[in-house]
Design an enzyme around this catalytic site. Structure first.
Site, PDB file in Angstrom:
ATOM      1  N   SER A 125     -50.395  11.206  18.597  1.00 42.49           N
ATOM      2  CA  SER A 125     -50.197  10.961  17.402  1.00 42.49           C
ATOM      3  C   SER A 125     -49.891   9.886  16.202  1.00 42.49           C
ATOM      4  O   SER A 125     -49.055   8.967  17.497  1.00 42.49           O
ATOM      5  CB  SER A 125     -49.558  12.413  16.488  1.00 42.49           C
ATOM      6  OG  SER A 125     -49.366  11.044  15.056  1.00 42.49           O
ATOM      7  N   THR A 127     -47.784   8.490  14.816  1.00 37.70           N
ATOM      8  CA  THR A 127     -46.604   8.938  14.619  1.00 37.70           C
ATOM      9  C   THR A 127     -46.134   8.432  15.029  1.00 37.70           C
ATOM     10  O   THR A 127     -44.650   7.458  15.086  1.00 37.70           O
ATOM     11  CB  THR A 127     -45.723  10.161  14.359  1.00 37.70           C
ATOM     12  OG1 THR A 127     -45.024  10.404  13.504  1.00 37.70           O
ATOM     13  CG2 THR A 127     -45.443  11.050  15.883  1.00 37.70           C
ATOM     14  N   TYR A 150     -40.469  16.502  15.761  1.00 35.64           N
ATOM     15  CA  TYR A 150     -41.592  16.101  15.376  1.00 35.64           C
ATOM     16  C   TYR A 150     -42.133  15.260  15.737  1.00 35.64           C
ATOM     17  O   TYR A 150     -43.073  15.389  17.822  1.00 35.64           O
ATOM     18  CB  TYR A 150     -42.794  16.634  14.176  1.00 35.64           C
ATOM     19  CG  TYR A 150     -44.100  16.553  14.241  1.00 35.64           C
ATOM     20  CD1 TYR A 150     -45.130  17.402  14.707  1.00 35.64           C
ATOM     21  CD2 TYR A 150     -44.460  15.158  13.304  1.00 35.64           C
ATOM     22  CE1 TYR A 150     -46.405  16.667  14.861  1.00 35.64           C
ATOM     23  CE2 TYR A 150     -45.349  14.452  14.033  1.00 35.64           C
ATOM     24  CZ  TYR A 150     -46.753  15.499  14.133  1.00 35.64           C
ATOM     25  OH  TYR A 150     -48.300  14.993  14.576  1.00 35.64           O
ATOM     26  N   LYS A 154     -43.938  14.321  20.000  1.00 32.57           N
ATOM     27  CA  LYS A 154     -44.676  13.508  20.573  1.00 32.57           C
ATOM     28  C   LYS A 154     -44.635  12.396  21.506  1.00 32.57           C
ATOM     29  O   LYS A 154     -45.538  12.109  22.313  1.00 32.57           O
ATOM     30  CB  LYS A 154     -45.690  13.022  19.000  1.00 32.57           C
ATOM     31  CG  LYS A 154     -46.623  14.649  18.529  1.00 32.57           C
ATOM     32  CD  LYS A 154     -47.595  15.091  19.092  1.00 32.57           C
ATOM     33  CE  LYS A 154     -48.124  16.391  18.575  1.00 32.57           C
ATOM     34  NZ  LYS A 154     -48.723  17.224  19.855  1.00 32.57           N
TER      35      LYS A 154
END
Ligand code: UD1
Length: 339
Positions: A125, A127, A150, A154
Site C-alpha cells: 500500500s 501507506t 495495519y 504492510k
C-alpha cells in the site's frame, strides 16, 4: 495452464483480479477465511467467467489446512491479498492485526518455499510512504513512519519478503503499492462491500447516494491543496487487477525483487470526487465539512512511471469511469453482498 494461488480472493481487489487472471489464461485456486468478505463474490465471479472456481475457506494461520491445498494443487505463483485492512480497527486491535497479517504471511511463505513455488505478488500500500506529503511518490521515496498497525504490517511484510528474496535469488517477489482503489467491475456484479459504516471515501459516497446514509462528512477543508480537501490518487479496481497480471508476466521473466506503485499519477480532491460522481451519475451527494481525521495527510499520489515502463502496465480508466462503475455496483446491490 499455470495455476495461481490467490489468498483473499473473495475480497474487493482479489475478486476483480480473478476475472483478469481468467482473461489472461491462468487457472487459479482461491483461499479466504471470509472474515471480511463474502462467498457471494466468488459466485458472482463464476457467473462472469462462466466457470466454477476452486475455493477453500481456510485461515492462512491454519498450517495443516493450508498445507492440504499445496498437496492437492501445484502452484506456479501466489498472489497474496489476504489480510485485515481497517486502519482505525487496527489501532484498537493491534494484536489481532499483527497476528493475522504477519503470522498468516509467515505460514503461507513457508509453505510456498516447502513446495518450491518461489513466486509471490504481495498487496502492499501507499501507506508505506508514511505521513510525508512530498508528492508524487516514487518507489525510491523514503518509507515513512506508519501511524497504525495495519500500515506497519504492510511495511514490515515488505521487509520480510525483501530479505527472503535477498537470501535466495530463486524467489521472485513483487511488492505492489496500491494507491486508492475505487470503482467496480462494469457488470455491476462485484464491487466493494464494506462491513458497517464505511471508512473509505467512495463507499461512503455511494451509500449516501443510495439513501443509506444522510450526508458525507468531508474530513477537513483547510489542507494546503487547491480546494482545501485531501488529494488522493484514485485508481479503478479493474486497472489495479490488471496490474497483477502484468506482475505475473514480470515473474515469468524472472524479475527477482520488483517494487511498483500502482496508481494513475493524478491527484483528485474529495470535492473533485463528489462533484464528478454527481455529474456522471445525475445524483446528489449532500456533504458537510467536518474536522480533519487523525492520521490523514494533505496529498498522496503516485509517480507510476516505473510500472508503466517495466511492467508495461498503465491505468487506463479515469475518474468518471470510476464514479460510474462504483454507482452501478451500489445501485444494483444496495446492501452489498448482504453478508
Ligand atoms: C486509507 C488508509 C490507508 C489504506 C487505504 C485503503 C487512513 C488514514 N488511510 O487511505 O492506510 O491503505 O485507505 O484504501 O485511513 N474522506 C472524507 N470522508 C470520508 C472518508 C474519507 O472526507 O468519509 C477523505 C479522507 O480524509 C481522504 C480521502 O477522503 O482525504 C480518501 O480517504 P480514504 O478513502 O479513507 O483513503 P485514505 O485515507 O487515502
Amino acid at each position: 495452464m499455470k495455476t495461481i494461488l490467490v489468498t483473499g480472493g473473495a475480497g474487493y481487489i482479489g475478486s476483480h483480479t480473478l476475472i483478469e487472471l481468467d482473461n489472461a489464461g491462468y487457472n487459479f485456486v482461491v483461499v479466504d477465511n471470509l472474515v471480511n468478505s463474502s462467498i457471494e463474490s466468488i459466485k458472482r465471479v463464476e457467473k462472469i467467467i462462466g466457470k466454477s472456481i476452486p475455493f477453500y475457506k481456510v485461515d492462512l494461520r491454519d498450517t495443516k489446512a493450508l498445507e492440504n491445498l499445496f498437496v492437492k494443487h501445484q502452484f506456479h505463483a501466489c498472489i497474496h491479498f489476504a489480510g485485515l485492512k481497517a486502519v482505525g480497527e487496527s489501532i484498537q486491535k493491534p494484536l489481532e492485526y499483527y497476528h493475522n497479517n504477519m503470522t498468516g504471511t509467515f505460514v503461507l511463505v513457508d509453505l510456498l518455499r516447502k513446495f518450491n513455488c518461489k513466486n509471490i505478488i504481495f498487496s502492499s500500500s501507499a501507506t508505506v510512504y508514511g505521513n510525508s506529503d512530498v508528492v508524487p511518490y516514487t518507489e525510491d521515496s523514503p518509507k515513512g513512519n506508519c501511524t497504525n498497525p495495519y500500515g506497519k504490517t504492510k511495511s514490515m511484510l515488505e521487509e520480510v519478503l525483501t530479505d527472503l528474496q535477498n537470501a535466495d535469488q530463486n524467489w521472485n517477489v513483487v511488492l505492489l503499492r496500491y494507491f486508492n482503489p475505487i470503482g467496480a467491475h462494469p457488470s455491476g456484479e462485484i464491487g466493494e462491500s464494506p462491513n458497517g459504516i464505511p471508512n473509505n471515501l467512495m463507499p461512503y459516497i455511494t451509500q449516501v447516494a443510495v439513501g443509506k446514509r444522510e450526508k458525507l462528512g468531508v474530513f477537513g477543508n483547510d489542507y494546503n491543496t487547491p480546494d482545501g480537501t485531501g488529494v488522493r490518487d484514485y485508481i479503478h479496481v479493474v486497472d489495479l487487477a490488471k496490474g497483477h497480471v502484468a506482475a505475473l508476466a514480470a515473474i515469468e521473466r524472472n524479475c527477482g525483487l520488483g517494487i511498483y506503485n500502482l496508481g494513475t499519477g493524478c491527484g483528485y480532491s474529495v470535492l473533485d470526487v463528489v462533484k464528478t460522481f454527481e455529474k456522471v451519475n445525475g445524483v446528489s451527494v449532500p456533504y458537510l465539512i467536518m474536522p480533519r481525521r487523525a492520521g490523514d495527510i494533505a496529498m498522496c499520489y503516485s509517480n507510476p512511471q516505473k510500472a508503466n515502463e517495466e511492467l508495461g502496465w498503465r491505468a487506463e480508466l479515469g475518474l468518471e469511469e470510476m464514479c460510474r462503475d462504483s454507482w452501478n455496483w451500489q445501485k444494483k446491490n444496495p446492501e452489498g453482498y448482504e453478508k
